[in-house]
Design a protein around this motif. Sequence first.
Motif, PDB file in Angstrom:
ATOM      1  N   ASP A 181       0.802  -1.228   0.000  1.00 31.15           N
ATOM      2  CA  ASP A 181       0.000   0.000   0.000  1.00 31.15           C
ATOM      3  C   ASP A 181       0.831   1.272   0.000  1.00 31.15           C
ATOM      4  OD1 ASP A 181      -2.288  -1.536   0.099  1.00 31.15           O
ATOM      5  OD2 ASP A 181      -2.340  -1.551   2.287  1.00 31.15           O
ATOM      6  N   GLY A 182       2.083   1.164   0.475  1.00 33.46           N
ATOM      7  CA  GLY A 182       2.878   2.375   0.574  1.00 33.46           C
ATOM      8  C   GLY A 182       4.226   2.109   1.204  1.00 33.46           C
ATOM      9  N   VAL A 183       4.869   3.178   1.630  1.00 38.31           N
ATOM     10  CA  VAL A 183       6.198   3.097   2.212  1.00 38.31           C
ATOM     11  C   VAL A 183       6.220   3.910   3.501  1.00 38.31           C
ATOM     12  CG1 VAL A 183       6.932   5.003   0.729  1.00 38.31           C
ATOM     13  CG2 VAL A 183       8.646   3.571   1.820  1.00 38.31           C
ATOM     14  N   SER A 184       6.915   3.384   4.515  1.00 35.40           N
ATOM     15  CA  SER A 184       7.075   4.073   5.794  1.00 35.40           C
ATOM     16  C   SER A 184       8.546   4.145   6.144  1.00 35.40           C
ATOM     17  CB  SER A 184       6.323   3.350   6.913  1.00 35.40           C
ATOM     18  OG  SER A 184       4.932   3.374   6.712  1.00 35.40           O
ATOM     19  N   LEU A 185       8.966   5.288   6.626  1.00 34.53           N
ATOM     20  CA  LEU A 185      10.314   5.478   7.145  1.00 34.53           C
ATOM     21  C   LEU A 185      10.175   5.806   8.622  1.00 34.53           C
ATOM     22  CD1 LEU A 185      13.351   5.647   6.361  1.00 34.53           C
ATOM     23  CD2 LEU A 185      13.026   8.112   6.142  1.00 34.53           C
ATOM     24  N   ILE A 186      10.714   4.936   9.470  1.00 36.17           N
ATOM     25  CA  ILE A 186      10.560   5.097  10.917  1.00 36.17           C
ATOM     26  C   ILE A 186      11.916   5.453  11.493  1.00 36.17           C
ATOM     27  CG2 ILE A 186       9.736   4.032  13.038  1.00 36.17           C
ATOM     28  CD1 ILE A 186       8.315   1.958  11.276  1.00 36.17           C
ATOM     29  N   ARG A 187      12.024   6.638  12.047  1.00 36.30           N
ATOM     30  CA  ARG A 187      13.254   7.090  12.702  1.00 36.30           C
ATOM     31  C   ARG A 187      12.939   7.264  14.182  1.00 36.30           C
ATOM     32  NH1 ARG A 187      14.596  10.494   9.342  1.00 36.30           N
ATOM     33  NH2 ARG A 187      16.350   9.406   8.362  1.00 36.30           N
ATOM     34  N   GLY A 188      13.458   6.343  14.973  1.00 36.86           N
ATOM     35  CA  GLY A 188      13.087   6.331  16.384  1.00 36.86           C
ATOM     36  C   GLY A 188      11.641   5.910  16.509  1.00 36.86           C
ATOM     37  N   ASP A 189      10.819   6.761  17.103  1.00 33.25           N
ATOM     38  CA  ASP A 189       9.391   6.474  17.219  1.00 33.25           C
ATOM     39  C   ASP A 189       8.556   7.426  16.368  1.00 33.25           C
ATOM     40  OD1 ASP A 189       9.857   8.775  18.611  1.00 33.25           O
ATOM     41  OD2 ASP A 189       8.739   8.197  20.408  1.00 33.25           O
ATOM     42  N   GLU A 190       9.180   8.030  15.337  1.00 35.99           N
ATOM     43  CA  GLU A 190       8.481   8.984  14.476  1.00 35.99           C
ATOM     44  C   GLU A 190       8.367   8.420  13.059  1.00 35.99           C
ATOM     45  OE1 GLU A 190      10.129  12.862  14.598  1.00 35.99           O
ATOM     46  OE2 GLU A 190       9.757  13.135  16.750  1.00 35.99           O
ATOM     47  N   PRO A 191       7.174   7.942  12.678  1.00 30.39           N
ATOM     48  CA  PRO A 191       7.009   7.395  11.330  1.00 30.39           C
ATOM     49  C   PRO A 191       6.580   8.458  10.316  1.00 30.39           C
ATOM     50  CG  PRO A 191       5.056   6.934  12.631  1.00 30.39           C
ATOM     51  CD  PRO A 191       5.995   7.701  13.529  1.00 30.39           C
ATOM     52  N   ALA A 192       7.055   8.322   9.101  1.00 27.49           N
ATOM     53  CA  ALA A 192       6.586   9.109   7.960  1.00 27.49           C
ATOM     54  C   ALA A 192       6.110   8.109   6.916  1.00 27.49           C
ATOM     55  CB  ALA A 192       7.696   9.990   7.406  1.00 27.49           C
ATOM     56  N   THR A 193       4.861   8.227   6.501  1.00 26.14           N
ATOM     57  CA  THR A 193       4.264   7.247   5.593  1.00 26.14           C
ATOM     58  C   THR A 193       3.632   7.944   4.408  1.00 26.14           C
ATOM     59  OG1 THR A 193       3.807   5.660   7.384  1.00 26.14           O
ATOM     60  CG2 THR A 193       2.507   5.446   5.375  1.00 26.14           C
ATOM     61  N   VAL A 194       3.845   7.379   3.225  1.00 26.62           N
ATOM     62  CA  VAL A 194       3.181   7.836   2.006  1.00 26.62           C
ATOM     63  C   VAL A 194       2.521   6.632   1.357  1.00 26.62           C
ATOM     64  CG1 VAL A 194       3.449   8.870  -0.274  1.00 26.62           C
ATOM     65  CG2 VAL A 194       4.806   9.731   1.638  1.00 26.62           C
ATOM     66  N   ARG A 195       1.217   6.700   1.189  1.00 21.75           N
ATOM     67  CA  ARG A 195       0.503   5.652   0.468  1.00 21.75           C
ATOM     68  C   ARG A 195       0.724   5.842  -1.033  1.00 21.75           C
ATOM     69  NH1 ARG A 195      -3.794   2.851   2.726  1.00 21.75           N
ATOM     70  NH2 ARG A 195      -4.768   2.896   0.656  1.00 21.75           N
ATOM     71  N   PHE A 196       0.870   4.740  -1.740  1.00 23.07           N
ATOM     72  CA  PHE A 196       1.120   4.829  -3.176  1.00 23.07           C
ATOM     73  C   PHE A 196      -0.042   5.496  -3.909  1.00 23.07           C
ATOM     74  CE2 PHE A 196       3.877   0.921  -2.415  1.00 23.07           C
ATOM     75  CZ  PHE A 196       5.040   1.671  -2.352  1.00 23.07           C
ATOM     76  N   ASP A 197      -1.282   5.241  -3.464  1.00 26.57           N
ATOM     77  CA  ASP A 197      -2.427   5.845  -4.150  1.00 26.57           C
ATOM     78  C   ASP A 197      -2.686   7.280  -3.702  1.00 26.57           C
ATOM     79  OD1 ASP A 197      -3.320   5.346  -1.606  1.00 26.57           O
ATOM     80  OD2 ASP A 197      -5.140   4.290  -2.193  1.00 26.57           O
ATOM     81  N   ARG A 198      -1.881   7.777  -2.755  1.00 25.14           N
ATOM     82  CA  ARG A 198      -1.985   9.165  -2.306  1.00 25.14           C
ATOM     83  C   ARG A 198      -0.653   9.885  -2.489  1.00 25.14           C
ATOM     84  NH1 ARG A 198      -6.227  11.802  -1.960  1.00 25.14           N
ATOM     85  NH2 ARG A 198      -5.560  12.997  -0.132  1.00 25.14           N
ATOM     86  N   CYS A 199       0.130   9.416  -3.455  1.00 24.37           N
ATOM     87  CA  CYS A 199       1.441  10.001  -3.718  1.00 24.37           C
ATOM     88  C   CYS A 199       1.281  11.140  -4.719  1.00 24.37           C
ATOM     89  CB  CYS A 199       2.396   8.934  -4.250  1.00 24.37           C
ATOM     90  SG  CYS A 199       4.062   9.553  -4.596  1.00 24.37           S
ATOM     91  N   ALA A 200       1.587  12.355  -4.287  1.00 21.04           N
ATOM     92  CA  ALA A 200       1.453  13.522  -5.166  1.00 21.04           C
ATOM     93  C   ALA A 200       2.567  13.570  -6.202  1.00 21.04           C
ATOM     94  CB  ALA A 200       1.454  14.807  -4.344  1.00 21.04           C
ATOM     95  N   VAL A 201       3.764  13.152  -5.816  1.00 21.83           N
ATOM     96  CA  VAL A 201       4.884  13.146  -6.753  1.00 21.83           C
ATOM     97  C   VAL A 201       5.928  12.147  -6.264  1.00 21.83           C
ATOM     98  CG1 VAL A 201       6.238  14.972  -5.618  1.00 21.83           C
ATOM     99  CG2 VAL A 201       6.461  14.642  -8.081  1.00 21.83           C
ATOM    100  N   LEU A 202       6.592  11.505  -7.227  1.00 20.02           N
ATOM    101  CA  LEU A 202       7.743  10.645  -6.957  1.00 20.02           C
ATOM    102  C   LEU A 202       8.936  11.251  -7.672  1.00 20.02           C
ATOM    103  CD1 LEU A 202       9.174   8.036  -6.008  1.00 20.02           C
ATOM    104  CD2 LEU A 202       8.393   6.965  -8.145  1.00 20.02           C
ATOM    105  N   LEU A 203       9.889  11.772  -6.907  1.00 19.33           N
ATOM    106  CA  LEU A 203      11.109  12.325  -7.486  1.00 19.33           C
ATOM    107  C   LEU A 203      12.119  11.196  -7.608  1.00 19.33           C
ATOM    108  CD1 LEU A 203      11.403  15.664  -5.450  1.00 19.33           C
ATOM    109  CD2 LEU A 203      10.131  15.207  -7.563  1.00 19.33           C
ATOM    110  N   ALA A 204      12.639  10.983  -8.826  1.00 18.60           N
ATOM    111  CA  ALA A 204      13.513   9.843  -9.102  1.00 18.60           C
ATOM    112  C   ALA A 204      14.864  10.333  -9.598  1.00 18.60           C
ATOM    113  CB  ALA A 204      12.868   8.929 -10.136  1.00 18.60           C
ATOM    114  N   TRP A 205      15.944   9.970  -8.889  1.00 16.38           N
ATOM    115  CA  TRP A 205      17.300  10.309  -9.290  1.00 16.38           C
ATOM    116  C   TRP A 205      17.952   9.120  -9.986  1.00 16.38           C
ATOM    117  CZ3 TRP A 205      15.012  12.502  -5.092  1.00 16.38           C
ATOM    118  CH2 TRP A 205      15.132  13.889  -4.933  1.00 16.38           C
TER     119      TRP A 205
END
Length: 569
Positions: free
Chosen positions: A409-433
């Motif tokens: 459904d998406g991707v989560s980055l958890i640093r300590g106890d603070e998660p940041a999550t973006v759902r794939f169907d709610r992704c406004a933009v994907l920046l690709a390098w």
Amino acid sequence: MITELEIGGIPVLHAPATGPMHAGLVFRVGVVDEPLARRGITHLIEHLALHSIGVADHHYNGATGAEFTYFHTRGAETDVVTFLNGVCAALRDLPMERLPVEKEILRTEENSRSGGAGEALALWRHGASDYGVSAYPEWGLSGISADDLSAWTARFFNRHNAALWIAGPAVPAGLDLGLPDGDRQPAPAASSALPVRPAWFPGPSNVVAWDTVVPRGVAATVFSGVLERVLFRSLRQESGLSYTVQTDYTSRADGTALITALADALPEKQGAVLGAFVDVLAAMRLGLIDEADITAVVNRRADEVTRAADTGGRLPGQVFNLLAGQPVLTSDEEFLAELRAVSRADIAALAAVAVADGLLMAPGRTRADWAGYAEAPSRSDFVVDGQAHPQLGHRSSDEPETTLIIGTDGVSLIRGDEPATVRFDRCAVLLAWPDGARRLIGHDGIQVQVEPTLFDGGPAVTAAIDAAVDPESRVTMPARDPDSIPVPQRTPSLAARVRWGYIRNRRLILISLSALAALAIGVVGVYAVGSVVFGDQGLNVLGGGFFMLLISAVYMGSVVHRFGDLMKD
């Protein structure tokens, strides 16, 4: 008096005015209509349309705003006609050969642009959609094609989505506004990234800013003016806390208005400025409003309207109303009568609505919880289910553990106890390098930066993200400097840690040498003293030697302990 007519299927508002003729061709399209992955497409079309005008002796310009894009000119009648006809001709057949050059010009313009408090407020209030898109760079420029421009132009730059205003003696002859047919495009509904209001978020230490969305109308314009007067009196004239104090009123197509206020602050006075700012809002919410302030604002606004009637200054706003489906006020007297009818009770009622919807940017390390403002969310409230990828490399004792989770459904980055999550169907933009790095930005404004070099299974992570996100949301970014690509921090070898410890604390070597010297002196001293004092009494010499060696051992122990502390670091 404003007169309504039509030319070539395009509605026109005309008013007599002194001075050179000036006119504006307006389209109901702006930044709010752009997906974040196509950010900049409207601005690009505006530039391409103006290229055909070239260098002219009369004034002309174009602008892309939040909800409207317009082309404006001032000069002789023939100049006005030539400009308007030229813009319409260019929109019918954009000079696509100019596409690479105009993209570079826009990138240069973007590079010189600096964001302000208004953009920060828009981002926190709306996220990465509609009215929050203006807070982001024009990332979409690189991927916009000629086909994209043609489709966007057909959808938004047509006769049914356009209106014209003209200020001058009469409508000039020779206008050929031959735009294609199309549909009127309503502005999108405003999104919200704030679960609770009033709310606050942290900002820079040198400014306090606040905005609110209220029903548009004359009372709202008066409230904005009264708020500026009261803030100026409190923060500058009475307390001397701020130099710049100002408010701004912007009508929206949906029948609301955005009111913004800000006051600058010295870093050491940020708490005092925030407190005084909040006190002014609280007092107005309670109806503590001086009638004299309302009268002063109404009189000043009436003078502005009267002067605008002579120059056609009210025409642009009424054209915006026309395109937004809002009432068009053709008579100045009608507006002035409504303005003079605004009462203290009207302002107090509107202040209560404004404060309840407010978003406050608190300066620096200050907070606004104490004033009843909820902290705006800066992290996600959920984590996706999926495969966990731990961060690679050595982690210092004070660095929180970081884990990347890739799910269906998406991707989560958890640093300590603070998660940041973006759902794939709610992704406004994907920046690709090109090096494999990916940044996902959700519609709520939450970002997840994925550096494949830092996580176990990095290439597979990149592939999974690329496969899951809609290709229409993807923006290819230019290659990064290799030195800027992060690499895992490896656990240093024993030799490296010894060298590092030496660099960190050269005293360690001196202590070690001192300890060895003390041990040597101790042994020699034992032998010398034992021979002179005790002669052949070996047992006594041996006992004295053990005693002095014990002292040396304790000293060496402290050195070893210090060395161990360095190795742990």
